[in-house]
Enzyme design. Structure first.
Site, PDB file in Angstrom:
ATOM      1  N   CYS A  33      46.926  37.252  47.874  1.00  0.00           N
ATOM      2  CA  CYS A  33      47.245  35.845  47.703  1.00  0.00           C
ATOM      3  C   CYS A  33      48.455  35.732  46.792  1.00  0.00           C
ATOM      4  O   CYS A  33      48.954  36.729  46.270  1.00  0.00           O
ATOM      5  CB  CYS A  33      46.060  35.087  47.091  1.00  0.00           C
ATOM      6  SG  CYS A  33      44.560  35.126  48.113  1.00  0.00           S
ATOM      7  N   ARG A  57      46.962  30.993  49.802  1.00  0.00           N
ATOM      8  CA  ARG A  57      45.767  31.759  50.136  1.00  0.00           C
ATOM      9  C   ARG A  57      45.878  32.566  51.420  1.00  0.00           C
ATOM     10  O   ARG A  57      46.303  32.064  52.460  1.00  0.00           O
ATOM     11  CB  ARG A  57      44.557  30.816  50.271  1.00  0.00           C
ATOM     12  CG  ARG A  57      43.267  31.626  50.441  1.00  0.00           C
ATOM     13  CD  ARG A  57      42.044  30.767  50.530  1.00  0.00           C
ATOM     14  NE  ARG A  57      40.871  31.641  50.515  1.00  0.00           N
ATOM     15  CZ  ARG A  57      39.730  31.386  51.128  1.00  0.00           C
ATOM     16  NH1 ARG A  57      39.578  30.258  51.780  1.00  0.00           N
ATOM     17  NH2 ARG A  57      38.727  32.247  51.071  1.00  0.00           N
ATOM     18  N   ALA A  83      43.002  34.124  53.431  1.00  0.00           N
ATOM     19  CA  ALA A  83      41.541  34.045  53.431  1.00  0.00           C
ATOM     20  C   ALA A  83      40.943  35.371  53.886  1.00  0.00           C
ATOM     21  O   ALA A  83      40.952  35.686  55.070  1.00  0.00           O
ATOM     22  CB  ALA A  83      41.083  32.907  54.336  1.00  0.00           C
ATOM     23  N   VAL A  84      40.431  36.127  52.935  1.00  0.00           N
ATOM     24  CA  VAL A  84      39.836  37.431  53.220  1.00  0.00           C
ATOM     25  C   VAL A  84      38.330  37.407  52.975  1.00  0.00           C
ATOM     26  O   VAL A  84      37.558  38.034  53.688  1.00  0.00           O
ATOM     27  CB  VAL A  84      40.510  38.526  52.358  1.00  0.00           C
ATOM     28  CG1 VAL A  84      39.773  39.844  52.463  1.00  0.00           C
ATOM     29  CG2 VAL A  84      41.961  38.710  52.797  1.00  0.00           C
ATOM     30  N   ASN A 124      44.576  36.849  42.023  1.00  0.00           N
ATOM     31  CA  ASN A 124      44.922  37.556  43.254  1.00  0.00           C
ATOM     32  C   ASN A 124      44.286  38.924  43.145  1.00  0.00           C
ATOM     33  O   ASN A 124      44.619  39.699  42.247  1.00  0.00           O
ATOM     34  CB  ASN A 124      46.444  37.677  43.383  1.00  0.00           C
ATOM     35  CG  ASN A 124      46.861  38.615  44.509  1.00  0.00           C
ATOM     36  OD1 ASN A 124      46.156  38.749  45.497  1.00  0.00           O
ATOM     37  ND2 ASN A 124      47.995  39.266  44.340  1.00  0.00           N
ATOM     38  N   GLY A 125      43.354  39.220  44.026  1.00  0.00           N
ATOM     39  CA  GLY A 125      42.734  40.539  43.933  1.00  0.00           C
ATOM     40  C   GLY A 125      41.407  40.602  44.654  1.00  0.00           C
ATOM     41  O   GLY A 125      41.001  39.673  45.352  1.00  0.00           O
ATOM     42  N   GLU A 126      40.731  41.709  44.449  1.00  0.00           N
ATOM     43  CA  GLU A 126      39.395  41.936  44.985  1.00  0.00           C
ATOM     44  C   GLU A 126      38.561  42.587  43.894  1.00  0.00           C
ATOM     45  O   GLU A 126      38.957  43.620  43.349  1.00  0.00           O
ATOM     46  CB  GLU A 126      39.421  42.852  46.218  1.00  0.00           C
ATOM     47  CG  GLU A 126      40.164  42.281  47.411  1.00  0.00           C
ATOM     48  CD  GLU A 126      41.657  42.389  47.241  1.00  0.00           C
ATOM     49  OE1 GLU A 126      42.362  41.405  47.527  1.00  0.00           O
ATOM     50  OE2 GLU A 126      42.126  43.446  46.777  1.00  0.00           O
ATOM     51  N   LEU A 130      47.205  52.230  57.830  1.00  0.00           N
ATOM     52  CA  LEU A 130      48.482  52.898  58.049  1.00  0.00           C
ATOM     53  C   LEU A 130      48.228  54.393  58.163  1.00  0.00           C
ATOM     54  O   LEU A 130      47.462  54.963  57.381  1.00  0.00           O
ATOM     55  CB  LEU A 130      49.442  52.611  56.897  1.00  0.00           C
ATOM     56  CG  LEU A 130      49.781  51.139  56.650  1.00  0.00           C
ATOM     57  CD1 LEU A 130      50.793  51.021  55.514  1.00  0.00           C
ATOM     58  CD2 LEU A 130      50.318  50.467  57.904  1.00  0.00           C
ATOM     59  N   ILE A 183      54.675  54.680  62.305  1.00  0.00           N
ATOM     60  CA  ILE A 183      56.039  54.254  62.604  1.00  0.00           C
ATOM     61  C   ILE A 183      56.994  55.437  62.515  1.00  0.00           C
ATOM     62  O   ILE A 183      56.780  56.366  61.723  1.00  0.00           O
ATOM     63  CB  ILE A 183      56.503  53.128  61.651  1.00  0.00           C
ATOM     64  CG1 ILE A 183      57.860  52.559  62.116  1.00  0.00           C
ATOM     65  CG2 ILE A 183      56.577  53.609  60.199  1.00  0.00           C
ATOM     66  CD1 ILE A 183      58.243  51.264  61.440  1.00  0.00           C
TER      67      ILE A 183
END
Length: 561
Positions: free
Chosen positions: A2, A49, A51-52, A75-77, A256, A288
């Site tokens: 976010c 936001r 939205a997770v 902002n974070g988890e 990734l 990639i």
């Protein structure tokens, strides 16, 4: 992922100032909000936001009925929020992980709060009852945070520096913007006029120390001692836990995959954990490179082995060159190796956003710093010196690899998760005897490779694949990204420009034409902000003027073999 933004004590029109917050709209494409603080007409929060978690009640600033005087923008988890809620019997009002910060703060204050958080975060916490403002950032700075503060107490905070540079204040024509240090929190007094005064800046955690929240997590008990088999078992337990806890999301997960050791371990473990969690969609992996690059071939081999839904993204030299301007604007840096390595990550993130529904993206960032994976570690004079260098690199991640990983993904509205920088995994790895962690038999990350040798997670040729210079991995040794860039800048920067580089750029004077070219672009976007980069990333123990692994003797020998 976010975007957070806040002002305290602004003396300019807030509606005009709020336009600056729109410069980080890419971090939160799902919704945005601006909210004034009750009783302080010159204080404001802004939030973009992605939205997770908890799509319905996840807007910010977070406020709950029990604590009407607390305002939180973060902002974070916070991966252990449910465990802490159950442990202390907190009554939640939402399903948002960040709500735990409010409950912990009310229970034990800011120091205990921030030390109990297992996750990645950057936050602004306002306590209007006690007239305090708190800023905090996770140990490695996985989530970004910048601040600007004037002598008269105007404070501005944002996820990215670009959201602050155009702010106005009466006492200064040029607002100094700087990164907020990882592993720290700051306490500020809130004055009646909405301005603030810094009380203290506290370093709350060293990367080598076991975190306080380890007392309350569900990881099975580790074995004691430093015998090799014991260490390998503990590392597997902690790595599995690091991946598992990061499954916390309501959005689709992807990964990734370069085909190198780190991303391959993450992808293989992630797919295993998703199956155990009975997630109903296949794991999408993304690689990639230019056609037939070593990374594409290796990633394809890994994807076939683990059974992921694999996507290959091809780009050519022209597309890479054309992306440089956008990349440097997104990064907010002119560091040579960071810019160089960011182009591929930026382009693949762009592809993911446009062509898939994966939003939460795993990657292998942090492993090279933690496990001594850079090729120049072969030159370390002793295990102790290698240990010191590893910790220095971790301390500076927020200036380089973590910055690259955050900005290139956030630019396209994606959230990145990095299991190798898990608190418990990294602190345990750093607690091991220095001699266990150094390269062995000419192979870097020997301990990490050995740990998973009998796990059947990966093919043996991937597990023991030598490290490639990034520029070689996505292209080829014969015509690498490094060489493509050198050929291009040779026509953009002449010898006369280099001769006067010190006069034009007295701070962090570029030593190469590539560095000069990047600096020009940076100054065009962020004039006078060169001090955001304190120094260039450069390998140690060798006399290098360029950070590319291609300049190292050990790498050249391996490439010829």
């Amino acid at each position: 992922m976010c975007g957070i933004w806040a002002l305290f004590g602004s003396d300019d029109c807030l509606s005009v100032q709020c336009l600056s917050a729109m410069k980080i709209a890419h971090r939160g494409p799902d919704a945005f909000r601006f909210e004034n603080v009750n009783g302080y007409t010159n204080c404001c929060f802004g939030f973009h936001r992605l939205a997770v978690v908890d799509p319905l009640f996840g807007m910010q600033p977070i406020r709950v009925k029990k604590y009407p005087y607390l305002w939180l923008c973060y902002n974070g988890e916070i991966y252990n929020h449910k465990a802490l809620q159950q442990r202390f019997e907190f009554e939640y009002q939402t399903n948002v992980d960040g709500e735990i910060i409010l409950h912990l703060y009310d229970k034990g204050g800011i120091e205990q709060t921030i030390c109990m958080l297992d996750g990645v975060f950057a936050f602004i916490l306002l306590d209007t009852a006690n007239k305090k403002v708190f800023l905090g950032r996770d140990t490695y700075g996985v989530r970004p945070l910048f601040k600007a503060m004037t002598e008269d107490g105007f404070l501005a905070v944002c996820s990215e520096a670009k959201g602050l540079v155009s702010l106005k204040h009466s006492t200064t024509p040029f607002l100094k913007v700087e990164p907020f240090l990882p592993g720290h929190y700051e306490v500020l007094d809130l004055k009646p006029n909405g301005k603030v005064a810094s009380v203290e800046m506290v370093k709350y955690h060293h990367c080598r120390d076991e975190p306080l929240h380890a007392l309350y997590d569900s990881v099975e008990k580790l074995f004691q001692g430093f015998e090799l088999e014991t260490v390998k078992s503990n590392l597997r337990i902690l790595f599995d836990s690091a991946v598992r806890k990061r499954l916390m999301t309501d959005r689709r997960i992807g990964c990734l995959l370069s085909g190198g050791l780190d991303s391959s371990l993450v992808a293989a473990s992630l797919l295993k954990q998703l199956k155990e969690a009975q997630v109903q969609y296949p794991l999408q992996t993304f690689a990639i490179g230019m056609e037939d690059s070593p990374d594409l071939l290796a990633a394809r081999k890994v994807a076939n082995y683990i059974g992921s839904e694999h996507h290959e993204v091809l780009f050519n030299s022209e597309e890479g060159i054309q992306a440089l301007d956008e990349v440097i604007f997104s990064l907010e840096t002119y560091d040579i190796t960071t810019v160089r390595a960011s182009v591929g990550m930026y382009l693949i993130s762009k592809y993911i956003r446009k062509n898939t529904d994966s939003v939460v993206i795993f990657s292998g960032e942090g492993s090279d710093e933690l496990t001594q994976g850079y090729i120049y570690f072969h030159k370390a004079p002793s295990p102790e010196k290698a240990e010191e260098e590893s910790e220095r690199l971790l301390k500076e991640l927020y200036l380089f690899d973590v910055l690259r990983a955050d900005r290139t993904t956030a630019a396209h509205g994606l959230e990145l998760r990095v299991p190798f920088l898990d608190h418990r995994f990294s602190s345990y790895y750093l607690s091991l005897p220095p001699e266990m962690r150094i390269p062995k038999n000419g192979i870097e990350k020997h301990l990490l490779r050995e740990t998973f040798e009998d796990s059947n997670l990966l093919p043996k040729e991937i597990l023991w694949r030598p490290k490639e210079a990034f520029s070689d991995g996505i292209t080829s040794v014969k015509n690498s990204w490094f060489k493509i860039l050198q050929d291009y800048v040779e026509h953009q920067v002449d010898d006369e420009m280099m001769a006067t580089a010190a006069q034009k750029f007295p701070f962090n004077t570029p030593k190469t034409k590539e560095g000069y070219y990047y600096r020009q672009i940076f100054e065009r976007h962020y004039p006078g902000r060169a001090d955001w980069l304190t120094h260039y990333w450069m390998p140690k123990w060798i006399n290098a003027t360029d950070p590319s692994a291609r300049t190292l003797t050990h790498y050249k020998s391996a490439a010829k073999a």
